[in-house]
Design a protein around this motif. Structure first.
Motif, PDB file in Angstrom:
ATOM      1  N   MET A   1       5.414   3.509   0.923  1.00 52.86           N
ATOM      2  CA  MET A   1       4.443   3.595  -0.143  1.00 52.86           C
ATOM      3  C   MET A   1       3.102   3.108   0.402  1.00 52.86           C
ATOM      4  O   MET A   1       3.037   2.083   1.085  1.00 52.86           O
ATOM      5  N   ASN A   2       2.067   3.823   0.116  1.00 51.75           N
ATOM      6  CA  ASN A   2       0.722   3.426   0.519  1.00 51.75           C
ATOM      7  C   ASN A   2      -0.095   3.142  -0.730  1.00 51.75           C
ATOM      8  O   ASN A   2       0.107   3.781  -1.763  1.00 51.75           O
ATOM      9  N   ILE A   3      -1.010   2.210  -0.626  1.00 51.59           N
ATOM     10  CA  ILE A   3      -1.926   1.948  -1.727  1.00 51.59           C
ATOM     11  C   ILE A   3      -3.343   2.015  -1.188  1.00 51.59           C
ATOM     12  O   ILE A   3      -3.578   1.804   0.001  1.00 51.59           O
ATOM     13  N   SER A   4      -4.264   2.283  -2.076  1.00 50.58           N
ATOM     14  CA  SER A   4      -5.670   2.319  -1.705  1.00 50.58           C
ATOM     15  C   SER A   4      -6.415   1.269  -2.501  1.00 50.58           C
ATOM     16  O   SER A   4      -6.135   1.064  -3.686  1.00 50.58           O
ATOM     17  N   VAL A   5      -7.336   0.610  -1.834  1.00 49.51           N
ATOM     18  CA  VAL A   5      -8.208  -0.358  -2.502  1.00 49.51           C
ATOM     19  C   VAL A   5      -9.628  -0.101  -2.028  1.00 49.51           C
ATOM     20  O   VAL A   5      -9.842   0.410  -0.927  1.00 49.51           O
ATOM     21  N   PRO A   6     -10.604  -0.451  -2.852  1.00 54.29           N
ATOM     22  CA  PRO A   6     -11.987  -0.280  -2.419  1.00 54.29           C
ATOM     23  C   PRO A   6     -12.254  -1.095  -1.153  1.00 54.29           C
ATOM     24  O   PRO A   6     -11.668  -2.165  -0.943  1.00 54.29           O
ATOM     25  N   GLN A  12     -12.700  -8.554   1.385  1.00 57.25           N
ATOM     26  CA  GLN A  12     -12.509  -9.889   0.811  1.00 57.25           C
ATOM     27  C   GLN A  12     -11.101 -10.407   1.069  1.00 57.25           C
ATOM     28  O   GLN A  12     -10.911 -11.589   1.384  1.00 57.25           O
ATOM     29  N   VAL A  13     -10.117  -9.531   0.944  1.00 56.60           N
ATOM     30  CA  VAL A  13      -8.718  -9.917   1.175  1.00 56.60           C
ATOM     31  C   VAL A  13      -8.530 -10.317   2.635  1.00 56.60           C
ATOM     32  O   VAL A  13      -7.936 -11.356   2.933  1.00 56.60           O
ATOM     33  N   ARG A  14      -9.042  -9.511   3.543  1.00 57.83           N
ATOM     34  CA  ARG A  14      -8.906  -9.817   4.980  1.00 57.83           C
ATOM     35  C   ARG A  14      -9.627 -11.118   5.332  1.00 57.83           C
ATOM     36  O   ARG A  14      -9.115 -11.922   6.115  1.00 57.83           O
ATOM     37  N   ALA A  15     -10.830 -11.312   4.760  1.00 58.64           N
ATOM     38  CA  ALA A  15     -11.618 -12.514   5.060  1.00 58.64           C
ATOM     39  C   ALA A  15     -10.874 -13.782   4.645  1.00 58.64           C
ATOM     40  O   ALA A  15     -11.040 -14.835   5.257  1.00 58.64           O
ATOM     41  N   ALA A  22       2.964  -9.141   0.339  1.00 52.59           N
ATOM     42  CA  ALA A  22       3.640 -10.044  -0.611  1.00 52.59           C
ATOM     43  C   ALA A  22       2.962 -10.017  -1.974  1.00 52.59           C
ATOM     44  O   ALA A  22       3.637 -10.008  -3.009  1.00 52.59           O
ATOM     45  N   ILE A  23       1.645  -9.998  -1.987  1.00 58.13           N
ATOM     46  CA  ILE A  23       0.904  -9.965  -3.258  1.00 58.13           C
ATOM     47  C   ILE A  23       1.186  -8.664  -3.995  1.00 58.13           C
ATOM     48  O   ILE A  23       1.452  -8.666  -5.200  1.00 58.13           O
ATOM     49  N   CYS A  24       1.140  -7.545  -3.286  1.00 59.82           N
ATOM     50  CA  CYS A  24       1.412  -6.247  -3.914  1.00 59.82           C
ATOM     51  C   CYS A  24       2.842  -6.178  -4.435  1.00 59.82           C
ATOM     52  O   CYS A  24       3.084  -5.693  -5.544  1.00 59.82           O
ATOM     53  N   GLN A  25       3.801  -6.666  -3.650  1.00 56.58           N
ATOM     54  CA  GLN A  25       5.193  -6.653  -4.098  1.00 56.58           C
ATOM     55  C   GLN A  25       5.362  -7.473  -5.363  1.00 56.58           C
ATOM     56  O   GLN A  25       6.031  -7.045  -6.312  1.00 56.58           O
TER      57      GLN A  25
END
Length: 153
Positions: A1-6, A12-15, A22-25
């Motif tokens: 499954m793939n998701i897209s985010v802006p 911001q998530v990577r930073a 884990a958050i998506c699950q």
């Protein structure tokens, strides 16, 4: 499954080094459980909602709308108060205050404000426990405390 985010959110998530998978699950599991709970309550939620709408009188509907607006205003004021005016002790108290524990929360703040006797205190809202504004104020202040508490030790 793939998701897209802006892109801006991804940056911001990577930073912050957040665990994306884990958050998506966790979020997806919560969404599935909410839907499963709805299905368990009723097979035809639309019919139940429509029936219940017919039981709401217009004054009651306006009161709830007004309560939501008061709660939102209190929430914003709680964040402002916590960010711009509160001491750590005041903020810790706000975050731990539970309506119904007795007492007036404004009175409980007086000891924290005692060093400000010569100042006009304008940042404490009119407080009435069980008021939607107050509930929102506590929630907003609690969010700020939750964001900073572990950094104050």
């Amino acid at each position: 499954m793939n998701i897209s985010v802006p892109d801006s959110l991804a940056e911001q998530v990577r930073a912050r080094g957040l665990p994306i998978s884990a958050i998506c699950q966790s979020a997806l599991l919560e969404a599935v459980e909410r839907e499963r709970a709805k299905e368990g309550v009723t097979g035809n939620i639309a019919a139940v909602v429509e029936r219940l709408r017919g039981t709401i009188d217009s004054k009651d509907h306006e009161k709830h709308k007004s309560d939501r607006e008061k709660r939102a205003e209190g929430h914003a004021d709680g964040i402002t108060w916590a960010s711009d005016y509160a001491t750590a002790a005041e903020l810790r108290y706000m975050a731990s205050y539970k309506p119904g524990n007795g007492g007036n929360p404004l009175r409980s703040l007086f000891p924290f404000m005692s060093d400000k006797k010569n100042e006009k205190v304008t940042h404490v809202p009119p407080i009435k426990p069980q008021d939607p504004y107050w509930d929102g104020f506590i929630a907003g202040a609690g969010e700020v405390w939750g964001a900073v508490a572990d950094q104050l030790h």
